[in-house]
Scaffold this active site. Structure first.
Site, PDB file in Angstrom:
ATOM      1  N   PHE A 180     -93.032 -16.895 -30.375  1.00 19.58           N
ATOM      2  CA  PHE A 180     -92.077 -16.832 -31.501  1.00 19.58           C
ATOM      3  C   PHE A 180     -90.677 -16.426 -31.041  1.00 19.58           C
ATOM      4  CE2 PHE A 180     -95.284 -15.572 -35.068  1.00 19.58           C
ATOM      5  CZ  PHE A 180     -95.344 -16.883 -35.503  1.00 19.58           C
ATOM      6  N   GLU A 181     -89.663 -16.859 -31.793  1.00 14.91           N
ATOM      7  CA  GLU A 181     -88.272 -16.389 -31.638  1.00 14.91           C
ATOM      8  C   GLU A 181     -87.757 -16.535 -30.205  1.00 14.91           C
ATOM      9  OE1 GLU A 181     -86.900 -15.885 -34.291  1.00 14.91           O
ATOM     10  OE2 GLU A 181     -88.413 -15.233 -35.716  1.00 14.91           O
ATOM     11  N   GLY A 182     -88.152 -17.598 -29.541  1.00 16.28           N
ATOM     12  CA  GLY A 182     -87.801 -17.789 -28.132  1.00 16.28           C
ATOM     13  C   GLY A 182     -88.872 -17.143 -27.276  1.00 16.28           C
TER      14      GLY A 182
END
Length: 373
Positions: A180-182
């Site tokens: 997630f999120e990079g």
């Protein structure tokens, strides 16, 4: 694999008209909002992992007291206490980083009037100011939770592999957090990239600090450390040593590779690990130090135990990362000189982390929960 209650599907928007009153920010600069949404997401994800860690710790504590082996609860066993103590120390460090990072962002946002025309720009600027810390919290939080989820399953033994028990779901659900999120790999690259860009702009004095360390490496001047019996004095020196180690590695890498550093991702990853450990160590120290100030060394005993447990393990990890990176960057006499300086930065007397973890585990078993408010 996990999060089965959430339906993840693609959503394609093509030539969709947007009413002017619904436009966010400035036309053509939507990427700035998108990037800062990632910063918010990383902040929340890292902090959210603390809640997951506490939940799994409670499950592990309950099971350890309930499950018996050789006529005793497995909670009495040293290797189980070691796991519980490590889980607590990692949670303490990530929670400390969460408090610190959100506190710094809140301070920047205090003067922002949300109804003002400049509110959006000021909020974006505040989030961008602490983009590095948000990435650090995301990586450290998700990796700590992964460790805790894995150890929880291990404490449950074969039962932990069964869907009848919550730790099985916890292990599955948390796995995506490191994507997630990079991904955590991308965030490791971003942390060093953002710091170097700030240094090049003169916003951060990384290069001068690294050059000073380079001079120190050539002179190998005697250590200025003096004996200090204050609580956490040794750990404070260790945290400073890890920070210097990060500068040593980063400065050496920049001098050797210059613009070609981006091709040495392993070195960037090791440098990022040093930066993250430095932030985590400092955050745990600050929290424990405030607890001592508000009460006393005895009243802050559990915080001191958690901070010491984390910092000494972190110093071991940091030394390993620094040695690995320096062995790639330098060779011969220069490598031996840098390793000598690294040993001086991280010179320490090993702490009794076995005893520290036992005390943390015993406290959590007594309370049936994470032992910090």
């Amino acid at each position: 694999m996990g999060i089965r209650g959430s339906s993840t599907t693609p959503l394609n928007l093509e030539n969709v008209p947007v009413p002017v009153e619904n436009v966010l920010g400035e036309i053509g600069k939507g990427h700035q909002i998108a990037f800062n949404i990632l910063n918010v997401g990383r902040l929340k994800l890292g902090a959210g992992c603390v809640g997951g860690a506490k939940y799994l710790l409670v499950e592990a504590l309950r099971w350890a007291k309930q499950r018996t082996a050789f006529g005793h609860p497995i909670a009495d066993l040293g290797l189980i206490k070691e796991k519980l103590g490590e889980m607590i120390a990692k949670t303490y460090a990530v929670e400390s980083m969460s408090y610190r990072t959100t506190g710094m962002i809140e301070q920047l946002l205090e003067g922002v009037h949300q109804g003002a025309p400049t509110a959006s720009a000021e909020t974006l600027a505040a989030l961008q100011e602490y983009a590095v810390e948000c990435s650090i919290l995301k990586v450290m939080g998700t990796e700590a939770l992964h460790f805790i989820a894995d150890e929880s399953v291990q404490i449950f033994g074969g039962y932990g592999f069964s869907s009848e028990y919550e730790v099985e779901r916890g292990f599955r659900d948390q796995r995506v957090n490191r994507i997630f999120e990079g991904t955590n790999e991308i965030n490791r690259l971003l942390i060093v990239d953002m710091l170097l860009k700030r240094s090049m702009k003169g916003q951060l004095a990384l290069i001068p600090a690294a050059e000073k360390l380079a001079d120190e490496a050539l002179s190998l001047a005697p250590s200025e450390a003096t004996p200090d019996e204050a609580p956490l004095a040794e750990e404070t020196r260790l945290a400073e040593g890890v920070k210097k180690s990060a500068l040593l590695v980063a400065g050496s890498a920049v001098r050797k590779y210059m613009m070609g550093l981006e091709k040495e991702q392993e070195i960037i990853g090791a440098t990022s690990n040093l930066v993250m450990e430095s932030y985590a160590m400092e955050s745990a120290l600050l929290r424990a130090g405030k607890k001592i100030e508000k009460s006393s060394p005895d009243g802050a005993a559990w915080d001191v135990d958690a901070a010491r447990t984390y910092l000494h393990a972190a110093a071991d990890r940091a030394e390993s990362d620094a040695r690995r990176a320096l062995a790639r960057i330098a060779e011969g006499d220069m490598l031996r000189t840098q390793l000598a300086l690294l040993r001086r930065f991280l010179k320490r007397t090993p702490a009794d982390t076995i005893g520290l973890k036992r005390r943390l585990a015993d406290r959590a078993l007594e309370l049936n929960r994470y032992p910090f408010a």
